[in-house]
Write a protein that holds these residues in place. Structure first.
Motif: not given
Length: 424
Positions: A125, A127, A160, A162, A229
């Protein structure tokens, strides 16, 4: 049977001529299974719906940004409010099970990776703030006309991301970490989208980064399948995109179809004839694209988001807040705010996590992400409010937009100015 196979694929016909019919059937089934499940529509009728608060700068292709106040409502930008930058109709996933990315070029063992293959790699992850190179173009055009989408100050967002690190993906092809030149003399990694655009004469959008950046785990380049997410939305590259932190958004290619290891940087339109920084003396009559390198890192930038360009207030305390960011992983060392047109300055507080002061280059800071700032000041008279930022390398925003004007209107990082009228 032969004619049908010929229309589908020449290699199928070749196989038919040499093998039994039963084997042809098996080959065709296998061939269909590995065909990409991602397509680019020919029109905009299948584009996704968008949040009604967005300021639309172009309907077809869709380019829009949120109100500036939405950007400072939270550290992470919701996908609905993350700026939309498209060059054509938004691609559609026909079958996620068939979707794959081909990785080839100057490598010994080219591969096709399906989503399951990518998800099996370690997930990271990261940012990171993405910013369109044309952010604040509208303000630059007030000095002199420029060419491009008329972005205000919100062609930027922080999320974020991922996914799998590109360095891990390239290791599957035998390219080690921190490799600058591959065994077959590959020096660049080109990302090709399924997205078709007029600038490429109907061909795909594409861009590249140096191989040493792609293979450096510390550069945090990811093949992202999640945003905050959640699975990527269609506007933001579903099912898979590359995210290149610290670099202008044009290099973070969405809707990946192929990754190529090449000897030269990408020769596509957006690398060779766009997103390059020219001096104010260059115009469309004397421009020579080959004299400038493709823009990568974005410079230090900050914007006031709590006030509109022209704001009327009552005399008294005013909270001045906004975002600041710098490319290349450089943190924000300071944000200065003036409430008297630049005669004197106040240092704003900076934060990424609520209630925790931000420290540039600290281990707990998100080095690829923006910083939110705020300061409270007494404003009693009509004035000009200004904000400027300094990054961890002591780079500072230029004072005047005239000094950095360029014909494409990119990288407007001049001091951000707000006219405040006080109503007594």
């Amino acid at each position: 049977m032969l004619q049908i196979l010929f229309r589908c694929c020449i290699c199928c016909c070749h196989y038919f001529l040499k093998n039994k019919k039963s084997k042809v059937v098996l080959f065709v089934i296998h061939h269909r299974r590995i065909m990409p499940g991602l397509t680019a529509p020919s029109d905009y009728s299948t584009d996704p719906s968008r949040h009604p608060c967005l300021q639309i700068n172009s309907k077809e292709p869709f380019n829009a940004e949120p109100p500036r106040s939405a950007l400072i409502s939270s550290y992470l930008t919701l996908s609905d409010f993350f700026y939309k930058r498209n060059h054509g109709p938004v691609p559609i996933v026909d079958d996620i099970e068939r979707y794959c990315v081909s990785i080839s070029g100057l490598v010994d063992n080219p591969k096709k990776l399906f989503m399951d293959d990518i998800r099996k790699l370690p997930k990271y992850n990261v940012t990171a703030t993405l910013q369109c190179a044309g952010n604040r173009r509208t303000a630059m055009s007030k000095t002199k006309t420029v060419k491009g989408v008329g972005w205000d100050v919100s062609a930027i967002g922080n999320a974020v991301w991922g996914g799998a690190k590109l360095a891990d993906v390239l290791e599957l092809l035998g390219i080690s970490k921190l490799t600058a030149i591959s065994k077959l003399n590959g020096k660049h990694v080109e990302f090709v989208s399924v997205d078709k655009c007029k600038e490429e004469n109907g061909g795909p959008y594409k861009a590249s980064i140096p191989l040493i950046q792609a293979t450096n785990p510390e550069a945090d380049v990811v093949l992202a399948y999640e945003m905050n997410g959640e699975p990527l939305t269609r506007d933001h590259g579903y099912p898979l995109r590359v995210v290149v932190p610290g670099v202008i958004g044009a290099r973070s290619v969405k809707w990946l179809e192929a990754i190529n290891i090449t000897a030269q940087e990408c020769q596509g339109f957006f690398m060779q004839k766009d997103y390059k920084m020219f001096p104010p003396s260059v115009n469309w009559d004397n421009i020579n694209w080959s004299t400038r390198r493709p823009q990568m890192d974005f410079p230090v930038q900050c914007v006031i988001c709590s006030l509109d360009d022209v704001t009327t207030i009552k005399p008294g305390k005013v909270k001045i807040s906004g975002y600041a960011a710098s490319g290349g992983g450089r943190g924000i060392e300071r944000v200065d705010v003036s409430i008297d047109g630049g005669k004197s300055w106040l240092e704003a507080s900076r934060f990424q996590k609520s209630g925790i002061p931000y420290i540039s280059d600290h281990d707990n800071s998100d080095k690829w992400a923006w910083v939110l700032f705020e300061v409270t000041a007494h404003i009693l008279h009509t004035t000009e409010v200004i904000a400027k930022a300094v990054d961890s390398a002591a780079n500072i925003q230029p004072e005047k937009v005239e000094d950095i004007w360029n014909l494409r209107g990119i990288l407007n990082t001049s001091w951000h100015r707000i006219q405040v009228q006080v109503a007594h």
